[in-house]
Structure formats: C-alpha cells, structure tokens
Write a protein that holds these residues in place. Structure first.
Motif, PDB file in Angstrom:
ATOM      1  N   MET A 140      45.032  53.667   2.185  1.00  0.00           N
ATOM      2  CA  MET A 140      43.618  53.903   1.951  1.00  0.00           C
ATOM      3  C   MET A 140      43.406  55.394   1.712  1.00  0.00           C
ATOM      4  O   MET A 140      43.994  56.233   2.382  1.00  0.00           O
ATOM      5  N   HIS A 141      42.557  55.716   0.726  1.00  0.00           N
ATOM      6  CA  HIS A 141      42.233  57.098   0.394  1.00  0.00           C
ATOM      7  C   HIS A 141      40.722  57.292   0.531  1.00  0.00           C
ATOM      8  O   HIS A 141      39.953  56.331   0.511  1.00  0.00           O
ATOM      9  N   LEU A 142      40.313  58.533   0.634  1.00  0.00           N
ATOM     10  CA  LEU A 142      38.900  58.885   0.635  1.00  0.00           C
ATOM     11  C   LEU A 142      38.604  59.666  -0.631  1.00  0.00           C
ATOM     12  O   LEU A 142      39.326  60.613  -0.963  1.00  0.00           O
ATOM     13  N   ASP A 143      37.536  59.253  -1.361  1.00  0.00           N
ATOM     14  CA  ASP A 143      37.184  60.001  -2.561  1.00  0.00           C
ATOM     15  C   ASP A 143      36.347  61.221  -2.186  1.00  0.00           C
ATOM     16  O   ASP A 143      36.158  61.530  -1.005  1.00  0.00           O
ATOM     17  N   HIS A 144      35.812  61.927  -3.204  1.00  0.00           N
ATOM     18  CA  HIS A 144      35.075  63.161  -2.934  1.00  0.00           C
ATOM     19  C   HIS A 144      33.775  62.915  -2.195  1.00  0.00           C
ATOM     20  O   HIS A 144      33.183  63.846  -1.639  1.00  0.00           O
ATOM     21  N   ASN A 145      33.325  61.644  -2.171  1.00  0.00           N
ATOM     22  CA  ASN A 145      32.123  61.302  -1.415  1.00  0.00           C
ATOM     23  C   ASN A 145      32.438  60.759  -0.027  1.00  0.00           C
ATOM     24  O   ASN A 145      31.532  60.344   0.694  1.00  0.00           O
ATOM     25  N   GLY A 146      33.711  60.756   0.333  1.00  0.00           N
ATOM     26  CA  GLY A 146      34.101  60.230   1.635  1.00  0.00           C
ATOM     27  C   GLY A 146      34.161  58.716   1.681  1.00  0.00           C
ATOM     28  O   GLY A 146      34.254  58.136   2.772  1.00  0.00           O
ATOM     29  N   GLN A 147      34.129  58.054   0.513  1.00  0.00           N
ATOM     30  CA  GLN A 147      34.187  56.597   0.455  1.00  0.00           C
ATOM     31  C   GLN A 147      35.639  56.123   0.360  1.00  0.00           C
ATOM     32  O   GLN A 147      36.470  56.759  -0.263  1.00  0.00           O
ATOM     33  N   GLU A 148      35.902  54.982   1.014  1.00  0.00           N
ATOM     34  CA  GLU A 148      37.256  54.420   0.974  1.00  0.00           C
ATOM     35  C   GLU A 148      37.607  53.964  -0.432  1.00  0.00           C
ATOM     36  O   GLU A 148      36.794  53.360  -1.118  1.00  0.00           O
ATOM     37  N   ARG A 149      38.840  54.237  -0.838  1.00  0.00           N
ATOM     38  CA  ARG A 149      39.348  53.770  -2.110  1.00  0.00           C
ATOM     39  C   ARG A 149      40.811  53.364  -1.934  1.00  0.00           C
ATOM     40  O   ARG A 149      41.532  53.954  -1.141  1.00  0.00           O
ATOM     41  N   TRP A 150      41.231  52.343  -2.683  1.00  0.00           N
ATOM     42  CA  TRP A 150      42.601  51.842  -2.601  1.00  0.00           C
ATOM     43  C   TRP A 150      43.210  51.842  -3.988  1.00  0.00           C
ATOM     44  O   TRP A 150      42.548  51.534  -4.974  1.00  0.00           O
ATOM     45  N   SER A 151      44.472  52.183  -4.081  1.00  0.00           N
ATOM     46  CA  SER A 151      45.186  52.183  -5.355  1.00  0.00           C
ATOM     47  C   SER A 151      45.935  50.860  -5.508  1.00  0.00           C
ATOM     48  O   SER A 151      46.678  50.447  -4.612  1.00  0.00           O
ATOM     49  N   ALA A 152      45.746  50.198  -6.659  1.00  0.00           N
ATOM     50  CA  ALA A 152      46.472  48.955  -6.912  1.00  0.00           C
ATOM     51  C   ALA A 152      47.973  49.220  -6.975  1.00  0.00           C
ATOM     52  O   ALA A 152      48.777  48.377  -6.546  1.00  0.00           O
ATOM     53  N   ARG A 153      48.388  50.350  -7.493  1.00  0.00           N
ATOM     54  CA  ARG A 153      49.811  50.678  -7.555  1.00  0.00           C
ATOM     55  C   ARG A 153      50.410  50.789  -6.154  1.00  0.00           C
ATOM     56  O   ARG A 153      51.554  50.384  -5.925  1.00  0.00           O
ATOM     57  N   ASP A 154      49.635  51.363  -5.223  1.00  0.00           N
ATOM     58  CA  ASP A 154      50.113  51.436  -3.843  1.00  0.00           C
ATOM     59  C   ASP A 154      50.231  50.037  -3.250  1.00  0.00           C
ATOM     60  O   ASP A 154      51.217  49.704  -2.574  1.00  0.00           O
ATOM     61  N   LEU A 155      49.225  49.199  -3.489  1.00  0.00           N
ATOM     62  CA  LEU A 155      49.243  47.838  -2.958  1.00  0.00           C
ATOM     63  C   LEU A 155      50.392  47.032  -3.563  1.00  0.00           C
ATOM     64  O   LEU A 155      50.965  46.167  -2.888  1.00  0.00           O
ATOM     65  N   GLN A 156      50.723  47.288  -4.810  1.00  0.00           N
ATOM     66  CA  GLN A 156      51.832  46.577  -5.455  1.00  0.00           C
ATOM     67  C   GLN A 156      53.104  46.729  -4.628  1.00  0.00           C
ATOM     68  O   GLN A 156      53.811  45.746  -4.375  1.00  0.00           O
ATOM     69  N   GLN A 157      53.410  47.947  -4.210  1.00  0.00           N
ATOM     70  CA  GLN A 157      54.614  48.178  -3.422  1.00  0.00           C
ATOM     71  C   GLN A 157      54.495  47.577  -2.030  1.00  0.00           C
ATOM     72  O   GLN A 157      55.422  46.934  -1.535  1.00  0.00           O
ATOM     73  N   LEU A 158      53.339  47.775  -1.408  1.00  0.00           N
ATOM     74  CA  LEU A 158      53.146  47.282  -0.043  1.00  0.00           C
ATOM     75  C   LEU A 158      53.174  45.765   0.030  1.00  0.00           C
ATOM     76  O   LEU A 158      53.552  45.196   1.059  1.00  0.00           O
ATOM     77  N   MET A 159      52.782  45.087  -1.050  1.00  0.00           N
ATOM     78  CA  MET A 159      52.729  43.625  -1.048  1.00  0.00           C
ATOM     79  C   MET A 159      53.988  42.990  -1.638  1.00  0.00           C
ATOM     80  O   MET A 159      54.041  41.779  -1.839  1.00  0.00           O
ATOM     81  N   GLY A 160      55.021  43.806  -1.874  1.00  0.00           N
ATOM     82  CA  GLY A 160      56.317  43.264  -2.234  1.00  0.00           C
ATOM     83  C   GLY A 160      56.496  42.844  -3.673  1.00  0.00           C
ATOM     84  O   GLY A 160      57.364  42.021  -3.972  1.00  0.00           O
ATOM     85  N   TYR A 161      55.714  43.418  -4.590  1.00  0.00           N
ATOM     86  CA  TYR A 161      55.852  43.088  -6.017  1.00  0.00           C
ATOM     87  C   TYR A 161      56.638  44.201  -6.717  1.00  0.00           C
ATOM     88  O   TYR A 161      56.234  45.360  -6.675  1.00  0.00           O
ATOM     89  N   GLU A 162      57.743  43.826  -7.369  1.00  0.00           N
ATOM     90  CA  GLU A 162      58.564  44.819  -8.049  1.00  0.00           C
ATOM     91  C   GLU A 162      58.001  45.183  -9.413  1.00  0.00           C
ATOM     92  O   GLU A 162      58.096  46.326  -9.843  1.00  0.00           O
TER      93      GLU A 162
END
Length: 250
Positions: free
Chosen positions: A1-23
C-alpha cells in the motif's frame, strides 16, 4: 500500500501481481479486467477505483523499460483479490487480508465509545465482539468459496499450467508409462491433433480456443521460444480421449 500526495491509500497492480503469485502480466491483467467488470455490474464506475498508470521496471533493451500499470483504491484492490485464482495460496491470503482490513477500517470510522462509564465499556466490548464474529464468518465464507484442490494441482506450475514432461508423468497409468518424447508423438496423432506436426511445440488452435492449452514464451538457452502447456481442462480432455481406446505399448 502506498500513500499519494493527498495522503490517500493507493495500490499498484504490478505489486499485487507479484504478491498474488502471477508470473505473467498478461494473465494478471485478465484478473484486473474481471474485477473492473464486477464493479461495473454493481453499478459503480470502475474509473473511480482503477486508474491507468506507468512505471519503470528493470528489463528491456537498455536495462530499464516503461510498463503499463493500474493505480488502485483499496476497494479496487479488494476486487482484484476476489477475482484472482483461489487455488493460489497467495490469492487466498490476499482475500483474507482485504476482508479483515476493510472491516477494521469500518470499525475505525465508528464513534469512539466513552470508556469512562460502565455503559461505554460495555458498548466497546460489544462492538469488538461483533467485529470478531464477522471476521470469523468472513474467513469461513472465503474458505467455502475457494475452489477445491484439483487432481492435477501437483503437476501445475504457479500459473496453473502443465508442461509436457509433467503431463507425461501425470498420465503414466493412462498411457502405460510413455516418456516425454513418445508422449509428444502421441499428441500429434491425427485423431488427437494436439501438437502440430510442422511445429511440434505448438498446439492446434482449436485446443487453445477450447481452453485446453496455452502457449507461453520460455527461455531456451540464449533465445525465447513458444511452448505449449496443458490446462487442467486439457488434461481431463486427453484422459477421456485415451481411455476410450487401446493404447500402444511404451
């Protein structure tokens, strides 16, 4: 999870790809699109939760390349987890994580109980008890909803596909013990037409369209080549085909 310049949560699909086991990004991109369709079906605008993005990653001709990505809200990331392949333990963990965190966020938004009075302490205790029960129920529902282990899982790679060597091992009892090469010869028979005679690595298109095979680029020495992989559905199809006839000796 990342925080944008407004302090809002944001998630990267590329990060989730690795975390969810997709090559492969292509397969994970399909998961993201299923999540977008699910949000659309619920009457919401997927653009509120999936924003196109780019990021720099290692690779490519100059060692760095720009690739497509999605910037997701927590709600969007949760739906991506729900759309993933539940046979993957990483996906099951992601589903549980977002279910738990979503409930925790809901609790955090509720008014703080006044713990200076017995009534406030009781209200706080009841709130936590209710939350605990809901989390237990959620985990049970996710466990029930997860696809059951398939009979070919032991032969599948992380993307749920089966290469020719593993397929030959999986079907030893059915084929009488054919090794990889003879097994691949079997797949080129006219009544099976799984692998092409002119290009023995590739399947006939009707098997791909029927979901029985997939083609991936794999590294072979200093080059990349296209290679055919069975899907579990394809292996089921071949077993049914072979069991209906007498097989040649190994």
């Amino acid at each position: 999870m990342h925080l944008d310049h407004n302090g809002q949560e944001r998630w990267s699909a590329r990060d989730l790809q690795q975390l969810m086991g997709y090559e492969r990004w292509e397969r994970f991109d399909d998961v993201v699109r299923r999540a977008q369709r699910a949000i659309t079906a619920s009457g919401l605008d997927p653009l509120d939760h999936f924003r196109g993005a780019e990021r720099m990653m290692s690779g490519g001709r100059w060692g760095r390349q720009t690739v497509t990505d999605y910037r997701l809200t927590r709600f969007g990331a949760y739906h991506v987890a729900l759309a993933g392949d539940g046979r993957k333990p990483e996906v099951a963990a992601a589903k549980t994580y977002f279910a738990v965190r979503t409930r925790e966020a809901e609790i955090a938004q509720q008014p703080v109980a006044d713990v200076t009075s017995p009534e406030g302490v009781l209200a706080l205790a009841e709130r936590y008890l209710e939350a605990a029960r809901e989390l237990v129920t959620t985990k049970k529902e996710l466990a029930v909803a997860a696809p059951k282990a398939g009979k070919w899982d032991a032969f599948c790679d992380s993307e749920g596909l089966i290469d020719m060597g593993c397929a030959a091992k999986a079907l030893r009892q059915v084929t009488g013990g054919l090794g990889r090469n003879k097994f691949m010869e079997l797949l080129r028979r006219e009544d099976i037409h799984f692998l092409q005679i002119q290009n023995p690595r590739l399947p006939y298109e009707n098997h791909v369209q029927a979901g029985r095979a997939e083609v991936k680029l794999v590294e072979a020495g200093y080059q990349w080549v296209e290679q055919t992989f069975f899907t579990p559905k394809g292996l089921d199809w071949l077993v049914n085909k072979l069991r209906s006839e007498a097989l040649p000796a190994a």
